[in-house]
Write a protein that holds these residues in place. Structure first.
Motif, PDB file in Angstrom:
ATOM      1  N   ASP A  20       0.917  -1.252   0.046  1.00 33.24           N
ATOM      2  CA  ASP A  20       0.017   0.085   0.006  1.00 33.24           C
ATOM      3  C   ASP A  20       0.853   1.310   0.003  1.00 33.24           C
ATOM      4  N   PRO A  21       0.915   2.107  -0.960  1.00 30.19           N
ATOM      5  CA  PRO A  21       1.706   3.297  -1.109  1.00 30.19           C
ATOM      6  C   PRO A  21       1.468   4.153  -0.072  1.00 30.19           C
ATOM      7  N   VAL A  22       0.104   4.338   0.693  1.00 28.00           N
ATOM      8  CA  VAL A  22      -0.120   5.198   1.657  1.00 28.00           C
ATOM      9  C   VAL A  22       0.528   4.812   2.851  1.00 28.00           C
ATOM     10  N   GLU A  72       5.129   8.030  -6.678  1.00 27.58           N
ATOM     11  CA  GLU A  72       6.465   7.584  -7.369  1.00 27.58           C
ATOM     12  C   GLU A  72       7.419   8.033  -5.864  1.00 27.58           C
ATOM     13  N   PHE A  73       8.274   6.811  -5.452  1.00 28.88           N
ATOM     14  CA  PHE A  73       9.061   6.992  -4.537  1.00 28.88           C
ATOM     15  C   PHE A  73      10.383   7.020  -4.982  1.00 28.88           C
ATOM     16  N   LYS A 111       7.393   3.141  -8.890  1.00 23.12           N
ATOM     17  CA  LYS A 111       5.901   3.849  -9.114  1.00 23.12           C
ATOM     18  C   LYS A 111       4.859   2.785  -8.760  1.00 23.12           C
ATOM     19  N   TYR A 112       3.910   3.539  -8.020  1.00 23.45           N
ATOM     20  CA  TYR A 112       2.577   2.841  -7.724  1.00 23.45           C
ATOM     21  C   TYR A 112       1.363   3.503  -8.521  1.00 23.45           C
ATOM     22  N   GLU A 113       0.783   2.672  -9.038  1.00 24.05           N
ATOM     23  CA  GLU A 113      -0.563   3.130  -9.973  1.00 24.05           C
ATOM     24  C   GLU A 113      -1.794   2.509  -9.765  1.00 24.05           C
TER      25      GLU A 113
END
Length: 214
Positions: free
Chosen positions: A26-28, A185-186, A199-201
């Motif tokens: 989870d990017p959050v 994007e980290f 990148k998370y999309e």
């Protein structure tokens, strides 16, 4: 400034790495992890983020605002609805956020849609703000042209006298937004400019994760 001085600036990043095996799905949650690390590292104002909007002529505009919370995966900030950025988000809710933590050699970019918070939520936060910050919001017609600095200071003094013992009313045009992320994007700085970019999309209800070339 001579062009050569800028061209000679060099940093070889080496503090950390970012591998697919280390990141959260989870990017959050990944963002919250990095934010906690920024707080522990005492990065100055780690919640400062560049907010980019687009006007009706498709011209982009950027400025720094402060992240004030993450709720249900949404990124929260407050501003003046009648400001340039407020008017642009009213016309086009697509925005971009960017966090830069140089001390950790990290950057996070976020793309998503901005939506106004409910009035009661904005009012509740306004009441929690410091007294002089409340007065500042009331004194400033953000983005409007003013004759000089003295004009603003005189307006502030007037309000300070008017609300010396009473509750400062929230301006009708002041309130919050939530940005619902669709892309993260980290970026982690690495040696020889071979930086890590993950990148998370959002695809449906899931996040697609990819590594990008630096």
């Amino acid at each position: 400034m001579k062009k050569e001085k800028l061209q000679q600036l060099r940093e070889d990043y080496s503090k950390s790495a970012l591998d697919e095996s280390d990141i959260l799905e989870d990017p959050v949650q990944q963002f919250e992890k990095w934010m906690e690390e920024a707080l522990k590292s005492e990065v100055p104002e780690p919640n400062a983020m560049t907010l980019s909007t687009v006007d009706m002529q498709q011209k982009p505009h950027s400025r720094v605002v402060l992240l004030k919370g993450i709720e249900d995966g949404n990124f929260i900030f407050f501003t003046n609805y009648a400001s340039q950025k407020g008017e642009e988000m009213e016309e086009n809710p697509n925005v971009a956020l960017c966090f830069l933590w140089l001390e950790l050699e990290r950057q996070v970019r976020i793309e998503g849609e901005a939506e106004k918070l409910p009035g009661e939520q904005s009012l509740a936060y306004f009441k929690e703000r410091p007294y002089k910050s409340q007065l500042g919001a009331l004194a400033s017609n953000q983005s409007a042209v003013v004759p000089n600095r003295a004009f603003l200071e005189e307006r502030f003094k007037e309000l300070e006298g008017k609300y010396a013992e009473g509750e400062v009313p929230k301006p009708e045009t002041w309130g919050g937004y939530k940005v619902k992320p669709e892309v993260f994007e980290f970026w982690q700085g690495r040696r020889s400019r071979l930086h890590d970019r993950i990148k998370y999309e959002k695809v449906g209800n899931k996040w697609d994760i990819k590594r990008l070339s630096p």
